[in-house]
Scaffold this motif. Structure first.
Motif, PDB file in Angstrom:
ATOM      1  N   SER A   1       6.710   5.778  -2.273  1.00 35.72           N
ATOM      2  CA  SER A   1       5.668   6.374  -3.119  1.00 35.72           C
ATOM      3  C   SER A   1       6.154   6.769  -4.508  1.00 35.72           C
ATOM      4  O   SER A   1       5.352   6.979  -5.402  1.00 35.72           O
ATOM      5  N   ASP A   2       7.460   6.931  -4.707  1.00 41.20           N
ATOM      6  CA  ASP A   2       8.077   7.266  -5.987  1.00 41.20           C
ATOM      7  C   ASP A   2       7.703   8.679  -6.453  1.00 41.20           C
ATOM      8  O   ASP A   2       8.474   9.609  -6.274  1.00 41.20           O
ATOM      9  N   ASP A   3       6.536   8.841  -7.069  1.00 41.38           N
ATOM     10  CA  ASP A   3       6.110  10.144  -7.597  1.00 41.38           C
ATOM     11  C   ASP A   3       4.699  10.459  -7.102  1.00 41.38           C
ATOM     12  O   ASP A   3       3.716  10.273  -7.831  1.00 41.38           O
ATOM     13  N   PRO A   4       4.569  10.935  -5.879  1.00 39.16           N
ATOM     14  CA  PRO A   4       3.241  11.101  -5.275  1.00 39.16           C
ATOM     15  C   PRO A   4       2.294  12.021  -6.030  1.00 39.16           C
ATOM     16  O   PRO A   4       1.110  11.711  -6.167  1.00 39.16           O
ATOM     17  N   VAL A   5       2.791  13.147  -6.524  1.00 36.56           N
ATOM     18  CA  VAL A   5       1.909  14.101  -7.198  1.00 36.56           C
ATOM     19  C   VAL A   5       1.432  13.525  -8.523  1.00 36.56           C
ATOM     20  O   VAL A   5       0.226  13.485  -8.813  1.00 36.56           O
ATOM     21  N   ARG A   6       2.351  13.069  -9.337  1.00 36.98           N
ATOM     22  CA  ARG A   6       1.994  12.589 -10.664  1.00 36.98           C
ATOM     23  C   ARG A   6       1.221  11.273 -10.644  1.00 36.98           C
ATOM     24  O   ARG A   6       0.378  11.029 -11.508  1.00 36.98           O
ATOM     25  N   LEU A   7       1.492  10.434  -9.642  1.00 34.41           N
ATOM     26  CA  LEU A   7       0.850   9.127  -9.600  1.00 34.41           C
ATOM     27  C   LEU A   7      -0.250   9.026  -8.558  1.00 34.41           C
ATOM     28  O   LEU A   7      -0.954   8.012  -8.484  1.00 34.41           O
ATOM     29  N   GLY A   8      -0.394  10.053  -7.716  1.00 36.45           N
ATOM     30  CA  GLY A   8      -1.377   9.994  -6.644  1.00 36.45           C
ATOM     31  C   GLY A   8      -1.066   8.903  -5.636  1.00 36.45           C
ATOM     32  O   GLY A   8      -1.963   8.298  -5.044  1.00 36.45           O
ATOM     33  N   ALA A   9       0.212   8.659  -5.421  1.00 32.66           N
ATOM     34  CA  ALA A   9       0.655   7.531  -4.597  1.00 32.66           C
ATOM     35  C   ALA A   9       1.150   8.010  -3.238  1.00 32.66           C
ATOM     36  O   ALA A   9       2.339   8.224  -3.049  1.00 32.66           O
ATOM     37  N   THR A  10       0.255   8.180  -2.274  1.00 34.64           N
ATOM     38  CA  THR A  10       0.678   8.572  -0.930  1.00 34.64           C
ATOM     39  C   THR A  10       1.344   7.388  -0.237  1.00 34.64           C
ATOM     40  O   THR A  10       1.060   6.229  -0.552  1.00 34.64           O
ATOM     41  N   ILE A  11       2.189   7.677   0.723  1.00 38.09           N
ATOM     42  CA  ILE A  11       2.862   6.588   1.419  1.00 38.09           C
ATOM     43  C   ILE A  11       1.869   5.770   2.229  1.00 38.09           C
ATOM     44  O   ILE A  11       1.976   4.538   2.319  1.00 38.09           O
ATOM     45  N   GLY A  12       0.848   6.416   2.780  1.00 40.04           N
ATOM     46  CA  GLY A  12      -0.191   5.664   3.476  1.00 40.04           C
ATOM     47  C   GLY A  12      -0.944   4.755   2.523  1.00 40.04           C
ATOM     48  O   GLY A  12      -1.271   3.603   2.858  1.00 40.04           O
ATOM     49  N   GLY A  13      -1.219   5.259   1.336  1.00 39.94           N
ATOM     50  CA  GLY A  13      -1.904   4.456   0.328  1.00 39.94           C
ATOM     51  C   GLY A  13      -1.084   3.258  -0.111  1.00 39.94           C
ATOM     52  O   GLY A  13      -1.625   2.167  -0.361  1.00 39.94           O
TER      53      GLY A  13
END
Length: 329
Positions: free
Chosen positions: A276-288
């Motif tokens: 996910s790299d940067d989940p908070v800043r990019l909104g990138a959850t591992i499920g996503g």
């Protein structure tokens, strides 16, 4: 068919930054009844910046957190366990969190990290989390002290080091690599795992990274997919590539999700993971991120292979790896 099975697929996220500023700001905002920083708006603004290193430099935008050092330490267990819980809710069985280089000098880092992990393991006993020190670079003032602290912290459970060549988008000079090679030899010699950020915005630093003693992973390495020689070298070395789909699109390493070369890595026999790299800043959850992979001609067997690759390439203990692999479908 993939969508219905996706939630049940165990996931491994081994390229996940702590995002200390972002997570602490969100924690304090919610605690005080305020709206956290609007990262969606920030990411829309990023699109107006030339893709590549300039977007990366501006990733945190105008976020400000007062008294960051004290807030981060005072609330460490809360914001770190929150990061772990978010991943678990998305199906993660293993994550590795990358902390900035300054964290390794905090004597409570690993004891507090294990406290956070144990909070999550109370409800998810098979969950595994490890800590990595990231951004370790010869260009950083006091870099040797960071290395010395990493060697000491390994005794307390620090799992690995993430080296960062500078310049990042261009080839670092020979002296920088000589230092990284020396540090890699020291770190791997005591059992620390070694990964390097390289090849995100150009082919720069990929071949040099392959020479780091103890290296088993490269973060991003996106441009290796466009160079047949580098691709062959990665496959031959069995170096795992940590792919971060959303991050690569938002920061401009690729022009669109459809253009991401993850399939090229898979077809070339390069071990790949999804992170996910940067989940908070990019909104990138591992499920996503696993869901996005299904749009790239990757099926359930590919996703499970990515998780197995992540577990096998992780810097956790052999005992923990064996337990995780034994519970894989």
């Amino acid at each position: 068919m993939i969508s219905s099975r996706l939630a049940a697929i165990p996931k491994a996220d081994i390229h996940l930054h702590a995002e200390t500023n972002s997570r602490v700001e969100r924690l304090i905002s919610l605690r005080e009844g305020r709206s956290p920083h609007n990262w969606r708006a920030a990411n829309r603004r990023l699109r107006g910046i030339p893709p590549g290193i300039e977007r990366l430099k501006d990733l945190s935008g105008d976020l400000e957190v007062k008294d960051l050092d004290s807030l981060a330490r005072e609330n460490f267990v809360e914001w770190v366990s929150d990061a772990m819980s978010e991943a678990v809710q998305e199906g993660a069985v293993l994550i590795e969190i990358r902390f900035g280089a300054e964290w390794v000098k905090w004597p409570d880092l690993m004891s507090k990290f294990r406290e956070a992990e144990n909070l999550v393991r109370n409800d998810h006993p098979n969950f595994v989390a490890e800590a990595i020190i990231s951004g370790v670079s010869p260009a950083r003032a006091g870099a040797q002290d960071v290395i010395d602290s990493c060697l000491q912290a390994h005794k307390d459970g620090l799992a690995g080091i993430d080296f960062l060549p500078v310049p990042y988008e261009r080839e670092a000079d020979g002296e920088s690599w000589r230092k990284i090679y020396s540090w890699g030899e020291l770190a791997s010699g005591v059992g620390l795992g070694i990964t390097v950020h390289a090849g995100e915005f150009s082919t720069a630093n990929i071949r040099s990274a392959l020479g780091v003693p103890g290296l088993t992973r490269i973060g991003h390495a996106t441009y290796a997919a466009y160079d047949s020689t580098l691709l062959s070298e990665l496959a031959k070395a069995r170096v795992t590539v940590e792919c971060c789909l959303t991050s690569n699109v938002v920061l401009g390493a690729v022009s669109s999700l459809e253009e991401h070369p993850i399939r090229t890595f898979v077809d070339a026999g390069v071990p790949v993971t999804i992170s996910s790299d940067d989940p908070v800043r990019l909104g990138a959850t591992i499920g996503g991120e696993y869901h996005l992979a299904t749009r790239l001609d990757l099926d359930a067997s590919d996703l499970l292979k990515f998780t197995r690759n992540g577990i096998e390439a992780s810097f956790t203990s052999e005992e923990r790896k064996a337990n995780l692999l034994a519970n894989m479908p």
